[in-house]
Motif scaffolding. Structure first.
Motif, PDB file in Angstrom:
ATOM      1  N   UNK A  50       0.836  -1.213   0.000  1.00  0.00           N
ATOM      2  CA  UNK A  50       0.000   0.000   0.000  1.00  0.00           C
ATOM      3  C   UNK A  50       0.864   1.254   0.000  1.00  0.00           C
ATOM      4  N   UNK A  51       1.855   1.274  -0.887  1.00  0.00           N
ATOM      5  CA  UNK A  51       2.870   2.314  -0.768  1.00  0.00           C
ATOM      6  C   UNK A  51       3.053   3.141  -2.035  1.00  0.00           C
ATOM      7  N   UNK A  52       3.619   4.315  -1.823  1.00  0.00           N
ATOM      8  CA  UNK A  52       4.125   5.171  -2.894  1.00  0.00           C
ATOM      9  C   UNK A  52       5.627   4.930  -2.994  1.00  0.00           C
ATOM     10  N   UNK A  53       6.104   4.647  -4.200  1.00  0.00           N
ATOM     11  CA  UNK A  53       7.496   4.239  -4.396  1.00  0.00           C
ATOM     12  C   UNK A  53       8.184   5.187  -5.375  1.00  0.00           C
ATOM     13  N   UNK A  54       9.401   5.553  -5.057  1.00  0.00           N
ATOM     14  CA  UNK A  54      10.212   6.351  -5.982  1.00  0.00           C
ATOM     15  C   UNK A  54      11.579   5.713  -6.127  1.00  0.00           C
ATOM     16  N   UNK A  55      11.920   5.315  -7.355  1.00  0.00           N
ATOM     17  CA  UNK A  55      13.261   4.854  -7.687  1.00  0.00           C
ATOM     18  C   UNK A  55      13.968   6.008  -8.381  1.00  0.00           C
ATOM     19  N   UNK A  56      14.987   6.548  -7.746  1.00  0.00           N
ATOM     20  CA  UNK A  56      15.702   7.699  -8.297  1.00  0.00           C
ATOM     21  C   UNK A  56      16.568   7.272  -9.475  1.00  0.00           C
TER      22      UNK A  56
ATOM     23  N   UNK B  47       6.906   5.056   0.942  1.00  0.00           N
ATOM     24  CA  UNK B  47       6.027   5.324   2.088  1.00  0.00           C
ATOM     25  C   UNK B  47       4.807   4.414   1.985  1.00  0.00           C
ATOM     26  N   UNK B  48       4.561   3.626   3.034  1.00  0.00           N
ATOM     27  CA  UNK B  48       3.439   2.690   3.043  1.00  0.00           C
ATOM     28  C   UNK B  48       2.366   3.112   4.031  1.00  0.00           C
ATOM     29  N   UNK B  49       1.106   3.115   3.585  1.00  0.00           N
ATOM     30  CA  UNK B  49      -0.017   3.528   4.418  1.00  0.00           C
ATOM     31  C   UNK B  49      -0.649   2.314   5.099  1.00  0.00           C
ATOM     32  N   UNK B  50      -0.977   2.462   6.378  1.00  0.00           N
ATOM     33  CA  UNK B  50      -1.578   1.370   7.132  1.00  0.00           C
ATOM     34  C   UNK B  50      -3.012   1.085   6.677  1.00  0.00           C
ATOM     35  N   UNK B  51      -3.753   2.103   6.301  1.00  0.00           N
ATOM     36  CA  UNK B  51      -5.132   2.009   5.796  1.00  0.00           C
ATOM     37  C   UNK B  51      -6.125   1.518   6.851  1.00  0.00           C
ATOM     38  N   UNK B  52      -5.731   1.529   8.129  1.00  0.00           N
ATOM     39  CA  UNK B  52      -6.640   1.146   9.212  1.00  0.00           C
ATOM     40  C   UNK B  52      -7.019   2.382  10.011  1.00  0.00           C
ATOM     41  N   UNK B  53      -8.316   2.710  10.094  1.00  0.00           N
ATOM     42  CA  UNK B  53      -8.730   3.894  10.849  1.00  0.00           C
ATOM     43  C   UNK B  53      -8.261   3.824  12.303  1.00  0.00           C
ATOM     44  N   UNK B  54      -7.899   4.972  12.842  1.00  0.00           N
ATOM     45  CA  UNK B  54      -7.523   5.117  14.261  1.00  0.00           C
ATOM     46  C   UNK B  54      -6.316   4.273  14.639  1.00  0.00           C
TER      47      UNK B  54
ATOM     48  N   UNK C  30       7.845   3.818   6.434  1.00  0.00           N
ATOM     49  CA  UNK C  30       8.544   4.464   5.343  1.00  0.00           C
ATOM     50  C   UNK C  30      10.041   4.207   5.471  1.00  0.00           C
ATOM     51  N   UNK C  31      10.750   4.429   4.381  1.00  0.00           N
ATOM     52  CA  UNK C  31      12.189   4.231   4.394  1.00  0.00           C
ATOM     53  C   UNK C  31      12.833   4.816   3.154  1.00  0.00           C
TER      54      UNK C  31
END
Length: 376
Positions: free
Chosen positions: A181-187, A199-206, A212-213
């Motif tokens: 569930x992430x946005x990825x950038x390869x430079x 950056x990875x989103x948990x997608x679980x409310x609260x 991220x790394x």
């Protein structure tokens, strides 16, 4: 007697020929213009590539967990994948990448990796756009902390994988994995530098469990270096984990490579079994079609009460290359745990289905392994 028109016949014929040549030139010009207009569109529509790839990596492992000895046939990161792109013009491409684990040992992928089907458990799977800026994609990918030193581990994807120590803690942290569930950038690679951020989103409310790394790599001739960072939120009431990793490698005469990794894992909890330092050293030497390998690693004691929960690891082996894509190998690996240590061999099922933990804390784990690997 000559007809008066016969005198002008050569002139008439020349006149007709000129008219036909003019008409032909117009047709050729029209074809050239049409070709000039449609050629880029045709190239744009036809520019693309789809490639099937994978790895078949199987071994037979004789493993001693400190109490019992077992024999496993293991599938070591065997995968099947497809990747490709389509040219969009102006240097921009639509790209995709998708692969899954393959269960060569039992005929089904391991539990936790999408079993019981032969193919299951998506590994690196994403789609996005590529250009001068690099690649930006959405999906799942090995965390930057992991991929930063994949090519440094001389026993990667075997039961002697460095993830037995590097990225692991007695408390159960395992960083040699991926982020979904992430946005990825390869430079893009510039003057020997390259990078990867995610950056990875948990997608679980609260629940604050985002991850991220990032990594920064440098390569110049025989030298290679990298720095990687990982930040893992684990939710309310649980430990948040951060990690730093640096590596340095040098190749002598194109044959002998010496590599070193330092790994620091930290927790926001006090007296945590997940907070410790570790390091790894590896040496490989190419001789003809053979590669000889030796590695040593050590995990220091954590901050947990009682301590004495570190471990040492070493492995030795040789690979014989039958071709550029096919090899057979043999190795011996051993993890010696301190009295409260609980480090394993094989890291996790992400490395090999032959992963083995000690029968109880403080026990040592050892293994002989003979394997076959083919990349396609």
């Amino acid at each position: 007697m000559l007809n008066s028109l016969d005198i002008f016949t050569p002139v008439n014929r020349r006149f007709v020929t000129l008219i036909k040549e003019k008409q032909m030139n117009k047709k050729l010009l029209a074809v050239a213009i049409a070709g000039a207009i449609t050629a880029p569109m045709t190239a744009l529509a036809d520019e693309g590539n789809v490639k099937l790839y994978g790895s078949a990596n199987v071994s037979v492992d004789s493993i001693d967990n400190g109490k019992d000895r077992t024999t496993n046939v293991s599938s070591n990161q065997s995968v099947l994948g497809v990747e490709g792109y389509e040219g969009l013009g102006n240097g921009l491409k639509a790209v995709f990448h998708f692969d899954v684990f393959a269960g060569y040992d039992t005929g089904s992928s391991a539990t936790g990796l999408g079993g019981p089907a032969f193919l299951g458990g998506a590994r690196d799977s994403w789609a996005g756009l590529a250009g001068a800026f690099g690649t930006v994609a959405l999906g799942a990918q090995g965390r930057p902390w992991k991929t930063a030193t994949n090519n440094v581990d001389i026993f990667v994807n075997t039961i002697a994988d460095y993830s037995s120590i590097i990225g692991s803690t007695k408390g159960g942290v395992y960083l040699d994995s991926g982020i979904g569930n992430s946005i990825i950038w390869f430079a893009p690679s510039v003057n020997g530098f390259s990078g990867h951020a995610q950056y990875g989103f948990d997608e679980t409310p609260s629940k604050n469990s985002d991850q991220w790394g990032a990594q920064v790599n440098y390569s110049n001739g025989p030298w290679g270096a990298t720095y990687a960072y990982s930040d893992q939120k684990n939710g309310v009431g649980l430990e948040d984990i951060t990690a730093h990793k640096v590596s340095l490698s040098y190749t002598f005469g194109g044959a002998t490579t010496v590599s070193a990794i330092y790994d620091n894992i930290q927790s926001d909890a006090s007296a945590s079994a997940n907070e410790r330092d570790a390091w790894w050293l590896g040496v490989s030497h190419n001789l003809g079609n053979n590669t000889f390998k030796l590695a040593y690693a050590k995990a220091d004691n954590s901050n947990a009460p009682g301590g004495n929960d570190g471990a040492t690891f070493w492995a030795a082996g040789v690979s014989h290359h039958l071709s550029k894509r096919t090899e057979v190998y043999g190795l011996y690996a051993r993890t010696n745990n301190d009295s409260n240590g609980n480090y394993n061999l094989g890291g996790s099922q992400n490395a090999t289905s032959g992963v083995t933990f000690p029968a109880s804390p403080g026990q040592d784990v050892s293994a002989f392994s003979v394997g076959f690997k083919h990349n396609f």
